[in-house]
Motif scaffolding. Structure first.
Motif, PDB file in Angstrom:
ATOM      1  N   ASN A   1      -6.587   1.517  -4.245  1.00  0.00           N
ATOM      2  CA  ASN A   1      -5.692   2.649  -4.452  1.00  0.00           C
ATOM      3  C   ASN A   1      -4.382   2.223  -5.108  1.00  0.00           C
TER       4      ASN A   1
ATOM      5  N   ASP B   1      -4.571   8.318   2.702  1.00  0.00           N
ATOM      6  CA  ASP B   1      -5.268   8.415   1.413  1.00  0.00           C
ATOM      7  C   ASP B   1      -6.348   9.479   1.484  1.00  0.00           C
TER       8      ASP B   1
ATOM      9  N   SER C   1       0.820  -1.217   0.000  1.00  0.00           N
ATOM     10  CA  SER C   1       0.000   0.000   0.000  1.00  0.00           C
ATOM     11  C   SER C   1       0.852   1.264   0.000  1.00  0.00           C
TER      12      SER C   1
END
Length: 134
Positions: free
Chosen positions: A101, A132, A72
């Motif tokens: 994402n 995010d 991530s």
């Protein structure tokens, strides 16, 4: 004069060579291109582009883990393919590692890859917490 800290990341898991597997400068991690090499043998995993992509991403995961981050944190990836016709199959593997994402990405067909590989993946990650925003 104060400088920016540079840290070399070479985890024990994953193939090594005459390069740093990753370099962190400030909060940015630059991950060298990962082939589908089996860490225990240093040889390409058999079966072509799909298993090579899977192994390349596992190798990348070992590097990320060594920096206490994960997939991530990846913000940019470049996928190099020996045959652009493998794009869809490699993309199916890639999606498993970046389900939400996903990072910005480019993909190219190249004339040749080291060890006659079918897939090589390099990346840039942020080596700190990411928030995010939609």
């Amino acid at each position: 004069m104060a400088g920016v800290v540079r840290k070399i990341v070479n985890p024990r898991k994953g193939p090594t060579g005459l390069l740093s597997q990753a370099v962190i400068v400030g909060d940015t991690m630059y991950i060298s291109g990962q082939l589908g090499l089996d860490p225990s043998t240093g040889k390409l995993v058999p079966g072509g582009a799909v298993p090579e992509a899977e192994q390349a991403l596992k190798n990348m995961g070992s590097i990320l883990e060594a920096a206490n981050i994960d997939y991530s944190n990846v913000v940019k990836a470049t996928v190099l393919l020996a045959d652009i016709n493998d794009f869809a199959a490699v993309n199916d593997v890639y999606k498993k590692y970046f389900p939400a994402n996903p990072p910005a990405r480019a993909a190219f067909q190249v004339a040749a890859l080291p060890k006659n590989g079918r897939v090589e993946i390099e990346a840039i990650a942020i080596a700190s917490a990411i928030v995010d925003q939609q």
